[in-house]
Enzyme design. Sequence first.
Site, PDB file in Angstrom:
ATOM      1  N   TYR A  93       0.799  -1.230   0.000  1.00 57.02           N
ATOM      2  CA  TYR A  93       0.000   0.000   0.000  1.00 57.02           C
ATOM      3  C   TYR A  93       0.834   1.284   0.000  1.00 57.02           C
ATOM      4  O   TYR A  93       0.269   2.378   0.005  1.00 57.02           O
ATOM      5  CB  TYR A  93      -0.960  -0.013   1.190  1.00 57.02           C
ATOM      6  CG  TYR A  93      -1.927  -1.181   1.148  1.00 57.02           C
ATOM      7  CD1 TYR A  93      -2.844  -1.303   0.106  1.00 57.02           C
ATOM      8  CD2 TYR A  93      -1.909  -2.185   2.124  1.00 57.02           C
ATOM      9  CE1 TYR A  93      -3.719  -2.388   0.033  1.00 57.02           C
ATOM     10  CE2 TYR A  93      -2.776  -3.260   2.068  1.00 57.02           C
ATOM     11  CZ  TYR A  93      -3.671  -3.354   1.020  1.00 57.02           C
ATOM     12  OH  TYR A  93      -4.531  -4.424   0.951  1.00 57.02           O
ATOM     13  N   ASN A 129     -13.084   3.977  -1.844  1.00 61.17           N
ATOM     14  CA  ASN A 129     -12.271   2.778  -1.713  1.00 61.17           C
ATOM     15  C   ASN A 129     -12.951   1.942  -0.626  1.00 61.17           C
ATOM     16  O   ASN A 129     -12.785   2.206   0.559  1.00 61.17           O
ATOM     17  CB  ASN A 129     -10.831   3.123  -1.315  1.00 61.17           C
ATOM     18  CG  ASN A 129      -9.965   1.865  -1.244  1.00 61.17           C
ATOM     19  OD1 ASN A 129     -10.472   0.745  -1.226  1.00 61.17           O
ATOM     20  ND2 ASN A 129      -8.665   2.061  -1.205  1.00 61.17           N
ATOM     21  N   ASP A 176     -26.215  -1.375  -2.454  1.00 60.04           N
ATOM     22  CA  ASP A 176     -27.600  -0.868  -2.440  1.00 60.04           C
ATOM     23  C   ASP A 176     -27.638   0.637  -2.165  1.00 60.04           C
ATOM     24  O   ASP A 176     -28.456   1.353  -2.753  1.00 60.04           O
ATOM     25  CB  ASP A 176     -28.430  -1.599  -1.377  1.00 60.04           C
ATOM     26  CG  ASP A 176     -28.827  -3.002  -1.816  1.00 60.04           C
ATOM     27  OD1 ASP A 176     -28.737  -3.298  -3.025  1.00 60.04           O
ATOM     28  OD2 ASP A 176     -29.213  -3.807  -0.947  1.00 60.04           O
ATOM     29  N   HIS A 188      -8.984   1.480  -5.923  1.00 65.38           N
ATOM     30  CA  HIS A 188      -8.156   0.598  -5.081  1.00 65.38           C
ATOM     31  C   HIS A 188      -6.702   0.975  -5.281  1.00 65.38           C
ATOM     32  O   HIS A 188      -6.264   1.196  -6.423  1.00 65.38           O
ATOM     33  CB  HIS A 188      -8.356  -0.874  -5.449  1.00 65.38           C
ATOM     34  CG  HIS A 188      -9.769  -1.313  -5.251  1.00 65.38           C
ATOM     35  ND1 HIS A 188     -10.267  -1.619  -4.004  1.00 65.38           N
ATOM     36  CD2 HIS A 188     -10.786  -1.437  -6.120  1.00 65.38           C
ATOM     37  CE1 HIS A 188     -11.551  -1.931  -4.131  1.00 65.38           C
ATOM     38  NE2 HIS A 188     -11.894  -1.827  -5.403  1.00 65.38           N
ATOM     39  N   ILE A 189      -5.969   1.020  -4.187  1.00 64.26           N
ATOM     40  CA  ILE A 189      -4.551   1.386  -4.246  1.00 64.26           C
ATOM     41  C   ILE A 189      -3.754   0.306  -4.971  1.00 64.26           C
ATOM     42  O   ILE A 189      -2.930   0.592  -5.832  1.00 64.26           O
ATOM     43  CB  ILE A 189      -4.021   1.591  -2.802  1.00 64.26           C
ATOM     44  CG1 ILE A 189      -4.748   2.787  -2.159  1.00 64.26           C
ATOM     45  CG2 ILE A 189      -2.514   1.768  -2.792  1.00 64.26           C
ATOM     46  CD1 ILE A 189      -4.591   2.878  -0.648  1.00 64.26           C
ATOM     47  N   SER A 190      -4.021  -0.941  -4.614  1.00 64.88           N
ATOM     48  CA  SER A 190      -3.304  -2.065  -5.232  1.00 64.88           C
ATOM     49  C   SER A 190      -4.074  -2.562  -6.452  1.00 64.88           C
ATOM     50  O   SER A 190      -5.257  -2.241  -6.623  1.00 64.88           O
ATOM     51  CB  SER A 190      -3.157  -3.197  -4.201  1.00 64.88           C
ATOM     52  OG  SER A 190      -4.434  -3.671  -3.802  1.00 64.88           O
ATOM     53  N   ARG A 243     -10.216 -11.243  -3.981  1.00 69.50           N
ATOM     54  CA  ARG A 243     -10.291  -9.772  -4.087  1.00 69.50           C
ATOM     55  C   ARG A 243     -10.836  -9.297  -5.429  1.00 69.50           C
ATOM     56  O   ARG A 243     -11.034  -8.104  -5.646  1.00 69.50           O
ATOM     57  CB  ARG A 243      -8.892  -9.150  -3.898  1.00 69.50           C
ATOM     58  CG  ARG A 243      -8.308  -9.401  -2.536  1.00 69.50           C
ATOM     59  CD  ARG A 243      -7.002  -8.651  -2.354  1.00 69.50           C
ATOM     60  NE  ARG A 243      -6.275  -9.171  -1.201  1.00 69.50           N
ATOM     61  CZ  ARG A 243      -6.477  -8.784   0.062  1.00 69.50           C
ATOM     62  NH1 ARG A 243      -7.370  -7.866   0.336  1.00 69.50           N
ATOM     63  NH2 ARG A 243      -5.784  -9.318   1.052  1.00 69.50           N
TER      64      ARG A 243
HETATM   65  O1  CA2 Z   1      -5.947  -1.877  -2.773  1.00 73.82           O
HETATM   66  C1  CA2 Z   1      -6.867  -1.377  -2.110  1.00 73.82           C
HETATM   67  O2  CA2 Z   1      -7.049  -0.168  -2.016  1.00 73.82           O
HETATM   68  C2  CA2 Z   1      -7.793  -2.293  -1.310  1.00 73.82           C
HETATM   69  O3  CA2 Z   1      -9.097  -1.748  -1.395  1.00 73.82           O
HETATM   70  C3  CA2 Z   1      -7.301  -2.278   0.112  1.00 73.82           C
HETATM   71  C4  CA2 Z   1      -8.065  -3.226   1.028  1.00 73.82           C
HETATM   72  C5  CA2 Z   1      -8.131  -4.637   0.439  1.00 73.82           C
HETATM   73  O4  CA2 Z   1      -8.981  -5.443   1.237  1.00 73.82           O
HETATM   74  C6  CA2 Z   1      -8.680  -4.600  -0.998  1.00 73.82           C
HETATM   75  O5  CA2 Z   1      -8.669  -5.919  -1.518  1.00 73.82           O
HETATM   76  C7  CA2 Z   1      -7.822  -3.699  -1.876  1.00 73.82           C
HETATM   77  C8  CA2 Z   1      -7.382  -3.325   2.389  1.00 73.82           C
HETATM   78  C9  CA2 Z   1      -7.242  -2.010   3.069  1.00 73.82           C
HETATM   79  C10 CA2 Z   1      -6.356  -2.216   4.242  1.00 73.82           C
HETATM   80  O6  CA2 Z   1      -5.558  -1.088   4.375  1.00 73.82           O
HETATM   81  C11 CA2 Z   1      -4.354  -1.228   4.997  1.00 73.82           C
HETATM   82  C12 CA2 Z   1      -3.498  -0.184   4.849  1.00 73.82           C
HETATM   83  C13 CA2 Z   1      -2.259  -0.242   5.419  1.00 73.82           C
HETATM   84  C14 CA2 Z   1      -1.887  -1.332   6.161  1.00 73.82           C
HETATM   85  C15 CA2 Z   1      -2.764  -2.374   6.323  1.00 73.82           C
HETATM   86  C16 CA2 Z   1      -4.013  -2.321   5.754  1.00 73.82           C
END
Ligand code: CA2
Length: 153
Positions: free
Chosen positions: A24, A76, A89, A102-104, A113
């Site tokens: 991230y 997000n 909804d 999404h960041i990733s 995912r």
């Molecule tokens: O890539 C993304 O932005 C996600 O939405 C991030 C979610 C994940 O469940 C999605 O599949 C993809 C997770 C967010 C958790 O954020 C963290 C940030 C820093 C450290 C740990 C968790």
Amino acid sequence: MAGLIYVLNGPNLNLLGTREPETYGRATLDDVEQLCRDTAKQHGFSIEFRQSNHEGELIDFIQEAAKKQAAGIVINPAGYTTTSVAILDAILAVKLPTVEVHISNIHARESFRHDSMISKAARAVICGFGIEGYALAISGLASLLQKDKTGKK
Ligand code: CA2
């Protein structure tokens, strides 16, 4: 100002920059907020920036966006992406143009995912650009809103 964009962040995104930097990055959620404010300003929009670890609170934010006559939403949904019929909804109910970010790159990660509930209601989806995806989402939404206004494709 052309209007207001709600930028919503789901569970655990408050941890950005403190854990899992390999996935991230090192920017914090405050950095994301600043990026969103700067980008929105360039397009003549202001933003309301929120994060919640609770599904119902995210739904309250979506309903609030409609009540405040926001122009659109960037969301997000994080861990609620693949499970939340309730967030889906809410977006369908308020009918505000919504961009999912999404960041990733969720498609290069575990298969659980991949299948987003939220994409079913989103006008557009951005993933894999790191936090820059939020800036792209705001610019893209501004462009969609302009096209909606002028009736152009
Ligand atoms: O890539 C993304 O932005 C996600 O939405 C991030 C979610 C994940 O469940 C999605 O599949 C993809 C997770 C967010 C958790 O954020 C963290 C940030 C820093 C450290 C740990 C968790």
